[in-house]
Design a protein around this motif. Structure first.
Motif: not given
Ligand SMILES: [Cu+2]
Ligand SMILES: [Cu+2]
Lengths: 541, 220
Positions: A249, A298-299
Motif C-alpha cells: 500500500h 483494506h486489501h
Molecule cells: Cu492500499
C-alpha cells in the motif's frame, strides 16, 4: 576552483567512461529514465496483449499465457517503470540541482542503485525466456507456492534486487536532502518536489523490508520445505498478505507522492503565480507518508478478517483522502487568478493529471467502505481504480515532468505539435480504456480472467480500443522525445521562466551543477513581475 | 444495459449496500463535478492573453485551508459512520440458518447441504429463509462472490469464512452465476458455478430426491 571543476567536462570521454563508470547524479538520472522508458514499452506491450485477449469473450490466448501477461504487465510497470522513473529518474536528476548541491551524498552508492535496478530488470527479462511468473504481481500463496517452473523464483529474485536498489536510493535521498542543502535553504524553503522525495524515501526505507520478508518466506516455502504459508502444517497464507500489503500500500504512495511533487512544480510556473498553500502541500505529503502505513488491511477485508475488524482500516483509508483533497484544492487555487499558458507539460498536469486522477481518488473512497468493498473487491472496479491512480495519476505526471524538464536535460525543445498530439491521445485513451472498467466491475465482472461472460463484451471491446489509443500515444510521445534530443532547437537555461534552482544554471547543467553554490533566501514560489517576464521574453533565443 | 450497472438485488442486504453506494456516489459525484468545473473554468477564465501576462500575487489563505480540510474530513466521517451500520448488519448471524458448506477446488465449487447432499457448481438456495455459507478451500485461495447479494468472502485453506443471505421470494426460479473472483490459476476464469433460487418446498424436495440419487449411486 571553477576551472579545476570544469576541466574534465571539456575533454571527450569514451561511452564507458561517460556513462558506465559515471557517478554524476544527472547521468544516473538519465540512465534511470531511459531504462525505465524501455521497460515502459515492454510493460505496455504486455498490457496490449492482455487487452487483445479480452476482445472476445472466449479469449484469444490460453489462460496460462494470459496469466503470465498480466503478471508481467504489473510487475514491470510498478517495479521497473513507475518507481524507478519517479525516484531514480526525476529524483536523481532534480534533487541535488533543486537543493543547490553538486551531487548526491553518496555518488557511488547512487550508481550502484542504478546498476542493481538494471539487474532486476534483466532478471524480469530473463523470465521471458525461461518461463514467466503467473501468480499476479501480488503472488499470493498457496497458489504462488504450488505454481511450477522458474517464473516465480525469477520474480522473487528480481524483486529482491529492485528492493535493495530502492533501499540504497532511499538512504541516499534522505542523507542528501537532510545534509546537503545550499546555505539558506531551510526545510520550509525546499521545492515541493524535494519535499515529496523526502517523504517517498522514508516510505521506501520503512516499507521495502516488509516486502523482502514476504518474498523471502515465499521462496523458502517453495524450495526449502518451510511451512510459513501452509495451513495444513500450521502456517497461514494471510501472513503473506499482511507483509505484502504493509509494503505495497505505501508503494502506491511511493508511486504517487513524487508525482504530486512534479505537479506542484509545473502548475505555478505556467500559472505565473506562487504556489497556493506551500505549507499545506508540503505537510500533506508528510501526512500521506505517515498514514500510508496504517491502511494496508483494506486489501484484505474479505480475506478472512472479521468484517468489523475492517472498520479501523476503513477509517484510516478515508482519512488519507483528506490530505489528498487538500492538495487538489491548493492546486486549483494556484491556477485561480493566474495567467495560465497551455504548454504541453501544463496540459498533462492540469487536465491530464487533475482531471483524471481525482476519479481514482473518488473510487478509492468507494472501495474503502467495508460494505462496498465486500461487493467490489476483486472486480474490474478495482482495476479501474488503480489505473486511474497509476495511469491517470502517476504516468500522466511522468509525461508532464518529461515534457517540463526535457529542455533542461537535453538543452533542446521537442516538437510542440507532437507533444499536444501525444497529450490528447493520452487523455482520451485514459478515459476510454479505464472508465468502462468501473461499469464492468459494478456489473460483477471479476478481475484477472482470460475469458468472460459474453454479456460483458461490449465494454471490454471499448477498453481494448482505448488501450490501442494509449499505445499509439506512447509511440508518438517517445518518438518526439527521442528524435528531438539531438535535433530539436536549442533553448536557453530557463525557457519556462521557472523559479527552482535547476533553471538558474545552463541547459544541460555542467557536471558540477553550479559554478557558485547559490545562497537561498526564500522558497522558490515567488510572484512574477511584468518587467521580469518581458525581459525573459526578449532574451529567449 | 443490465451489464453496465449493478445487477438485481436478491436480498434486503443488497438493497442496503446499494443505498450506501448511491449515497457515496452522490457525494463523490458532487465533488467530481465541482473539481472538474473549477479546473475547466480556471483554465479558460485565467488563460494567458496579451492582457493577462502575470498571475496574482497570492500565496495562500489559511481560512480556505481550514475549510477544505475540515469539510472533506466531516463528509468522510459521515460516510464511515454510514458504512459501520451495514458492517455489523452483515456480521450479525441470524438464528438457525440453513447452512451450506462452500468448498473451493481447482477449479470448481463444491456445495454440501445440511442433509449430506453434495454438488459441484450447482448451488440451490431456498428463498425466504436465512442461509449461511461456511466457506473454505481444499487447495489455493478462491473468492466466493455473489454479485446479486453484493457479498463475497475469500475461500481460504485451513480457515472458515462466513456470510449469510435471505433471498426475497419474488426471485424464485431465477438463476445466477457464481464466479470465483480471487485469482487461482489457469482455471480461474472457468471456475463458475450456477445458483438457482428455489421456493422452500421445491428446495426440500430437491434435497430429498438428490439425497436418494446420491446414496444410490454411491451404494452401487
Ligand atoms: Cu492500499
Ligand atoms: Cu478459484
Amino acid at each position: 576552483m571553477a576551472a579545476v571543476l570544469e576541466a574534465p567536462y571539456a575533454e571527450r570521454r569514451s561511452f564507458v567512461r561517460e556513462w558506465v563508470l559515471t557517478v554524476d547524479h544527472k547521468k544516473i538520472g538519465i540512465m534511470y529514465g531511459v531504462t525505465a522508458l524501455f521497460f515502459f514499452l515492454l510493460g505496455g506491450l504486455f498490457a496490449l496483449l492482455v487487452r487483445t485477449d479480452l476482445l472476445v469473450p472466449a479469449g484469444v490466448f490460453p489462460a496460462q499465457d494470459y496469466n503470465e501477461f498480466f503478471t508481467m504487465h504489473a510487475t514491470v510497470m510498478i517495479f521497473a517503470v513507475i518507481i524507478p522513473l519517479l525516484t531514480g529518474g526525476f529524483g536523481n536528476y532534480l534533487v541535488p540541482l533543486q537543493i543547490g548541491a553538486r551531487d548526491m551524498a553518496f555518488p557511488r552508492m547512487n550508481a550502484l542503485s542504478y546498476w542493481l535496478y538494471l539487474a532486476s530488470g534483466i532478471v524480469f527479462l530473463l523470465s521471458m525466456v525461461s518461463g514467466m511468473p503467473d501468480a499476479g504481481w501480488t503472488s499470493y500463496p498457496p497458489y504462488s507456492v504450488t505454481s511450477t517452473g522458474p517464473g516465480i523464483d525469477l520474480w522473487i529474485t528480481g524483486l529482491h534486487i529492485a528492493g535493495l536498489s530502492s533501499i540504497l536510493g532511499a538512504i541516499n535521498f534522505i542523507v542528501t536532502i537532510q545534509r546537503m542543502r545550499a546555505p539558506g535553504m531551510t526545510l520550509n524553503r525546499m521545492p515541493l518536489f524535494v519535499w515529496s522525495m523526502l517523504v517517498t524515501a522514508y516510505m521506501q526505507l520503512f516499507g521495502t523490508p516488509a516486502l523482502a520478508g514476504a518474498i523471502t518466506t515465499l521462496l523458502a516455502d517453495r524450495h526449502f520445505g518451510t511451512v510459513f504459508f501452509n495451513s495444513a502444517a500450521g502456517g497461514d497464507p494471510m501472513l503473506y498478505q499482511h507483509l505484502f500489503w504493509f509494503y505495497s500500500h505505501p508503494a502506491v504512495y511511493i508511486m504517487i507522492v513524487p508525482a504530486f511533487g512534479i505537479i506542484s512544480e509545473v502548475l505555478p510556473v505556467f500559472s505565473r503565480k506562487p504556489i497556493f498553500g506551500y505549507h499545506a502541500i508540503a505537510y500533506s505529503s508528510v501526512a500521506i507518508g505517515f498514514l500510508g502505513f496504517f491502511v494496508w488491511a483494506h486489501h484484505m477485508f474479505v480475506a478472512g478478517m472479521q468484517m468489523s475488524e475492517g472498520i479501523p482500516f476503513m477509517i484510516s483509508s478515508m482519512i488519507i483522502a483528506v490530505p489528498t483533497s487538500v492538495k487538489i484544492f491548493n492546486w486549483l487555487a494556484t491556477m485561480w487568478r493566474g495567467a495560465v499558458e497551455y504548454t504541453v507539460p501544463m496540459m498533462f498536469a492540469s487536465l491530464g493529471f487533475i482531471g483524471s486522477f481525482i476519479i481514482g481518488g473518488f473510487s478509492g473512497v468507494i472501495v474503502a467502505a467495508v460494505p462496498l468493498d465486500m461487493q467490489l473487491h476483486d472486480t474490474y472496479f478495482v482495476v479501474a481504480h488503480i489505473h486511474y491512480v497509476l495511469f491517470g495519476g502517476s504516468v500522466m505526471t511522468i509525461m508532464a515532468g518529461l515534457h517540463f524538464w526535457y529542455p533542461k536535460v537535453t538543452g533542446r525543445m521537442y516538437s510542440k505539435k507532437l507533444g499536444y498530439l501525444g497529450f490528447w491521445l493520452y487523455f482520451i485513451g485514459t478515459q476510454v480504456t479505464f472508465f468502462p472498467m468501473h461499469l464492468l466491475g459494478l456489473a460483477g465482472m471479476p478481475r484477472r480472467i482470460a475469458s468472460y461472460d459474453p454479456a460483458f463484451q461490449f465494454w471490454n471491446d471499448v477498453c481494448t480500443v482505448g488501450a490501442y489509443i494509449l499505445g499509439l500515444g506512447t509511440l508518438v510521445i517517445i518518438y518526439n522525445l527521442l528524435y528531438h534530443a539531438k535535433r530539436g532547437p536549442k533553448v536557453g537555461p530557463n525557457p519556462w521562466v521557472a523559479r527552482t534552482l535547476e533553471w538558474q544554471t545552463s541547459s544541460p547543467p555542467p557536471e558540477h551543477n553550479f559554478d557558485e553554490i547559490p545562497v537561498v533566501t526564500a522558497n522558490p514560489y515567488q510572484p512574477y513581475t511584468a518587467e521580469e517576464l518581458a525581459q525573459a521574453a526578449q532574451s529567449a533565443p | 444495459m443490465g451489464n453496465s450497472w449493478l445487477p438485481v438485488q436478491l436480498t434486503q442486504m443488497a438493497h442496503n449496500v446499494d443505498g450506501l453506494f448511491y449515497f457515496v456516489l452522490a457525494v463523490v459525484t458532487f465533488f467530481f463535478v465541482l473539481v472538474e468545473v473549477l479546473l475547466i473554468t480556471f483554465l479558460v477564465r485565467y488563460r494567458r492573453t496579451k492582457r493577462n501576462q502575470v498571475g496574482a500575487n497570492v500565496h495562500g489563505n489559511n481560512k480556505l485551508e481550514f475549510v477544505w480540510t475540515l469539510v472533506p474530513a466531516l463528509i468522510l466521517v459521515i460516510m464511515g459512520v454510514a458504512s459501520v451500520h451495514d458492517v455489523y448488519a452483515a456480521q450479525t448471524q441470524p438464528a438457525k440458518p440453513v447452512v451450506i458448506q462452500v468448498i473451493g477446488h481447482e477449479w470448481y465449487w463444491e456445495f454440501k447441504y445440511p442433509n449430506g447432499v453434495d454438488t459441484h457448481n450447482d448451488l440451490r438456495i431456498p428463498a425466504g429463509e436465512d442461509v449461511r455459507f461456511d466457506i473454505t478451500s481444499q487447495d489455493v485461495i478462491h473468492g466466493f462472490y455473489l454479485a446479486p447479494m453484493r457479498m463475497q468472502q475469500d475461500a481460504l485453506p485451513g480457515r472458515e469464512t462466513q456470510f449469510w443471505v435471505d433471498v426475497e421470494p419474488k426471485y424464485v426460479g431465477q438463476t445466477f452465476l457464481v464466479p470465483c473472483d480471487q485469482f487461482c490459476g489457469p482455471g480461474h476464469p472457468t471456475m463458475v458455478g450456477h445458483m438457482t433460487i428455489m421456493s422452500e418446498s421445491d428446495f426440500n424436495q430437491w434435497l430429498a430426491t438428490e439425497k436418494q440419487q446420491q446414496s444410490k449411486s454411491s451404494g452401487s
